[in-house]
Design an enzyme around this catalytic site. Sequence first.
Site, PDB file in Angstrom:
ATOM      1  N   ASP A  13       0.903  -1.637  -0.159  1.00 19.78           N
ATOM      2  CA  ASP A  13       0.296   0.442   0.090  1.00 19.78           C
ATOM      3  C   ASP A  13       0.662   1.205   0.215  1.00 19.78           C
ATOM      4  O   ASP A  13       1.968   1.051   0.201  1.00 19.78           O
ATOM      5  CB  ASP A  13      -0.812  -0.060   1.136  1.00 19.78           C
ATOM      6  CG  ASP A  13      -1.707  -1.362   1.025  1.00 19.78           C
ATOM      7  OD1 ASP A  13      -2.364  -1.915   0.867  1.00 19.78           O
ATOM      8  OD2 ASP A  13      -2.160  -1.187   2.130  1.00 19.78           O
ATOM      9  N   HIS A  34       3.659  -2.110   2.763  1.00 20.88           N
ATOM     10  CA  HIS A  34       3.987  -0.863   2.687  1.00 20.88           C
ATOM     11  C   HIS A  34       5.055  -0.521   1.485  1.00 20.88           C
ATOM     12  O   HIS A  34       6.475  -0.821   2.594  1.00 20.88           O
ATOM     13  CB  HIS A  34       3.681   0.121   3.784  1.00 20.88           C
ATOM     14  CG  HIS A  34       2.555  -0.158   4.808  1.00 20.88           C
ATOM     15  ND1 HIS A  34       2.287  -1.151   5.168  1.00 20.88           N
ATOM     16  CD2 HIS A  34       0.615   0.401   4.385  1.00 20.88           C
ATOM     17  CE1 HIS A  34       0.600  -1.074   5.873  1.00 20.88           C
ATOM     18  NE2 HIS A  34      -0.070  -0.111   5.457  1.00 20.88           N
TER      19      HIS A  34
END
Length: 241
Positions: A48, A192
């Site tokens: 993400d 991430h």
Amino acid sequence: MITLLITAALILLFLFIYTVGATVFIRIFGIGIYKRGTRENMIALTFDDGPHPLYTPQLLDLLEKHKAKATFFIVGSKARTYPHIVQDIRKRGHSIGIHNDIHRSNWLFSPFVFKKQLRRAQSTITNITGEPPFYYRPPWGHFNALTLYAVKPLQTIMWTAIPGDWKESVHPEELANRLRKERKNGAIITLHDSGTTLGADERAPANTLKALELFLADEDSANYHFVNIHTMLHQPEKSEV
């Protein structure tokens, strides 16, 4: 005075149902979302908040080194800043999903504004890659009461595990151990590739890369295929002979 208090209470109740209530309900009951795959010996790594000009290219090289595919939930505004990275993600066989056009909680969007910024992110990805995105993940996993309706026909992908890699204090070996604990059939793991969002540490993705190297090189990881979310959810099962 009593009328004002009642009105205020009703407004607060509506806001709670629209934001926190919707999030809790959807995530507990799994309504309209995917939290796990059903495929044996497959794990979906998802990333993400990117793309990031330093960490995403390094991540792509690391995944290629280990013959792993992944899914990137991209912030539309960042994609417009780094379109060449988005193109590279697609060329290397990874899936691309939307992580809103700006990294902001869905709790803060009215239905109209949310739909408008979502469509902008879709248009951005389509223009860059030549293909429309098929997947969506809300920032921080926050839904509002209309999120699932507004994102259709996108499929909403959540996670089996989120090891907490956005903090630099989580050292690579500790993070690798967390990943090992989540190494299960059909797991969807959220990591991430950017640390520039609210609450994250800017250098945290450097630890994520080191942890992934340890995890993917682990002997037990060789028993799994690391696939993008499209393969996890839509590739037909092999028929048994």
